[in-house]
Write a protein that holds these residues in place. Structure first.
Motif: not given
Length: 270
Positions: A118-139
């Motif tokens: 049950g340990a969390i190995t990675l948090y996944l985040f993205a930029g706001e708005g259009l930036r999140g769509l264009t730049e992708g998701i980061y670990a």
């Protein structure tokens, strides 16, 4: 849960998954949310929704989870667990992601969980708005998290700078697609030129064969025509010899070489 279950799963993949009581095989409900102890980055349990519009809620500790399969989560409700740990845990869903230098960098979109512990190995985040769509998701590694609450998660600025791309955004996909199309176009152009070259060579071979066939045909026709003329000449000579015969008085009877001789039936007719 079986010790062999060492794979990981994303939080989003567990949501709405069927929950089954291992003792009764009855449906308990579906996973509504996971509860996380942010101090140790550990999933402490899950909340199951059931009933009309999912109004009935029931919590299970992670120690009560017997197994997680591709279609359901199997739980054992009778197992004792510390409810206080669930009370202190929070749902990690769409918290804002801030750097410890005071910059808002995006928002939490998901996290990866080790099934066995049950340990969390990675948090996944993205930029706001259009930036999140264009730049992708980061670990982001849990080691880079300074603190977390119900609204925000604070992260070391250096960790954000070093965050690795987890899944491509539209810009990377577009660049990849453009590169693929360019390679595909170049390969297609080469294939087309090769086909054209082979077609030209084939056409030249066909033309040569056609010319040879025409020459052979003309030669054969010439030979046949010569043989026909020779035989026609011989036939005329023989016909003239037969037509230049003498009667009983020694007179020569001139017969036109193109006269048609009567049939034998006609000669017998009185």
């Amino acid at each position: 849960m079986s010790p062999s279950d060492t794979a990981t799963i994303k939080h989003s993949e567990l949501l709405n998954r069927l929950v089954i009581n291992i003792d009764t095989t009855e449906e308990v409900g579906r996973v509504a949310q996971l509860l996380v102890d942010t101090a140790v980055h550990q999933v402490e349990g899950l909340v199951c929704k059931a009933g009309f519009l999912g109004r009935e809620r029931q919590a299970f500790g992670w120690v009560q989870v017997e197994s997680i399969g591709p279609d359901s989560v199997v739980v054992k409700p009778g197992t004792e667990f510390a409810s206080r740990r669930l009370d202190d845990a929070i749902a990690m869903t769409t918290q804002e992601v801030w750097s410890d230098t005071g910059e808002r960098v995006g928002h939490l979109v998901d996290y990866c969980i080790e099934l066995n512990t049950g340990a969390i190995t990675l948090y996944l985040f993205a930029g706001e708005g259009l930036r999140g769509l264009t730049e992708g998701i980061y670990a982001l590694s849990p080691r880079g998290v300074v603190s977390a609450g119900r609204k925000r998660i604070m992260v070391q600025d250096a960790r954000i700078e070093d965050a690795e791309l987890f899944s491509e955004g539209l810009s990377q996909r577009a660049a990849g697609a453009a590169s693929f199309l360019q390679k595909d176009y170049s390969q297609t152009q080469q294939d087309f030129e090769s086909v054209v070259d082979k077609s030209q060579a084939l056409a030249e071979q066909l033309q040569q064969q056609t010319r040879r066939f025409a020459d052979q045909t003309r030669q054969q026709l010439g030979q046949v025509w010569g043989q026909f003329q020779e035989r026609a000449s011989q036939g005329r000579d023989q016909l003239q010899d037969r037509s230049a015969s003498k009667d009983d008085d020694g007179k020569t009877i001139e017969v036109d070489s193109f006269e048609v001789w009567p049939d034998e039936d006609e000669e017998k007719t009185p």
